[in-house]
Scaffold this motif. Structure first.
Motif, PDB file in Angstrom:
ATOM      1  N   ILE A 112       0.758  -1.110   0.187  1.00  0.00           N
ATOM      2  CA  ILE A 112       0.041   0.150  -0.113  1.00  0.00           C
ATOM      3  C   ILE A 112       0.933   1.589  -0.064  1.00  0.00           C
ATOM      4  CG2 ILE A 112      -1.761   1.287   1.081  1.00  0.00           C
ATOM      5  CD1 ILE A 112      -2.515  -1.380   2.552  1.00  0.00           C
ATOM      6  N   LEU A 113       0.638   2.213  -1.177  1.00  0.00           N
ATOM      7  CA  LEU A 113       1.469   3.343  -0.991  1.00  0.00           C
ATOM      8  C   LEU A 113       0.103   4.556  -0.906  1.00  0.00           C
ATOM      9  CD1 LEU A 113       3.732   5.182  -1.535  1.00  0.00           C
ATOM     10  CD2 LEU A 113       3.152   4.936  -3.921  1.00  0.00           C
ATOM     11  N   ASP A 114       0.244   5.286   0.457  1.00  0.00           N
ATOM     12  CA  ASP A 114      -1.043   5.993   0.869  1.00  0.00           C
ATOM     13  C   ASP A 114      -0.763   7.297  -0.159  1.00  0.00           C
ATOM     14  OD1 ASP A 114      -3.273   6.989   1.550  1.00  0.00           O
ATOM     15  OD2 ASP A 114      -2.247   7.580   3.656  1.00  0.00           O
ATOM     16  N   PHE A 115      -0.992   7.350  -1.533  1.00  0.00           N
ATOM     17  CA  PHE A 115      -0.594   8.463  -2.300  1.00  0.00           C
ATOM     18  C   PHE A 115      -1.621   8.369  -3.457  1.00  0.00           C
ATOM     19  CE2 PHE A 115       2.597  10.654  -4.534  1.00  0.00           C
ATOM     20  CZ  PHE A 115       3.325  11.342  -3.466  1.00  0.00           C
ATOM     21  N   ASP A 116      -2.051   9.553  -4.027  1.00  0.00           N
ATOM     22  CA  ASP A 116      -3.138   9.749  -4.828  1.00  0.00           C
ATOM     23  C   ASP A 116      -2.442   9.159  -6.247  1.00  0.00           C
ATOM     24  OD1 ASP A 116      -5.785  11.084  -5.827  1.00  0.00           O
ATOM     25  OD2 ASP A 116      -4.271  12.202  -6.999  1.00  0.00           O
ATOM     26  N   LYS A 117      -3.238   8.524  -6.819  1.00  0.00           N
ATOM     27  CA  LYS A 117      -2.797   8.077  -8.451  1.00  0.00           C
ATOM     28  C   LYS A 117      -2.541   9.034  -9.254  1.00  0.00           C
ATOM     29  CE  LYS A 117      -3.971   4.733 -11.712  1.00  0.00           C
ATOM     30  NZ  LYS A 117      -4.928   3.507 -12.186  1.00  0.00           N
ATOM     31  N   GLY A 118      -3.189  10.145  -9.370  1.00  0.00           N
ATOM     32  CA  GLY A 118      -2.798  11.531 -10.305  1.00  0.00           C
ATOM     33  C   GLY A 118      -1.282  11.852  -9.754  1.00  0.00           C
ATOM     34  N   ARG A 119      -1.431  12.055  -8.504  1.00  0.00           N
ATOM     35  CA  ARG A 119       0.051  12.707  -7.902  1.00  0.00           C
ATOM     36  C   ARG A 119       1.300  11.807  -8.075  1.00  0.00           C
ATOM     37  NH1 ARG A 119       2.802  16.241  -4.740  1.00  0.00           N
ATOM     38  NH2 ARG A 119       3.779  15.577  -3.158  1.00  0.00           N
TER      39      ARG A 119
END
Length: 154
Positions: A112-119
């Motif tokens: 899990i990478l807690d990061f927005d897909k667009g970002r």
């Protein structure tokens, strides 16, 4: 069933509890608690991570792990190489993701990478023929700043 959320770290020997210095990937899930007969998840071969899916907290597919890069002099994991975008391996963009930005979910068998897909797709990336020099401390610091993580060498 109680979910294990102790945020143990892979390969650092430090815990992820508040007030401590978190340097490795966190581990979440309970499936690894039942079987301690073999390696993992605290100590694993780097090759075991290749091809592992990476999702965000919204369960959006971000890509998969292509490689795990080691800082040989410091004896630490520097970053994971995340492959995203493209189709059937064509047009993929590679991203150096700080190891401590990832959480290994042993129940879902993914990171899990807690990061927005667009970002993420706007993150500094590279292609397989033009790898960045992460030995350059300025570039490495920029990477950690982008992902909001503390550099593992501090």
């Amino acid at each position: 069933m109680v979910q294990d959320t102790t945020n143990r770290n892979i390969g650092t020997g430090t815990s992820g509890f508040a007030g401590s210095q978190q340097q490795g990937a966190r581990i979440t899930g309970t499936s690894h608690l039942d079987d301690r007969s073999g390696p993992g998840p605290e100590i694993m071969a780097a090759s075991d991570f290749e091809g592992e899916d990476v999702v965000n907290s919204k369960d959006e597919d971000l890509g998969d792990i292509k490689d795990v890069m080691l800082d040989v002099r410091r004896g630490r994991i520097a970053y994971a190489v995340l492959s995203a975008g493209g189709f059937l391996g064509i047009g993929n963009k590679l991203f150096a993701v700080p190891w401590n930005a990832l959480t290994l979910d042993t129940d879902r068998k993914c990171f899990i990478l807690d990061f927005d897909k667009g970002r993420l797709m706007n993150a500094p990336g590279f292609d397989r023929d033009h790898w960045p020099s992460m030995a350059d401390s300025q570039r490495a610091n920029q990477l950690h700043n982008y992902y909001g993580t503390r550099p593992y060498w501090e």
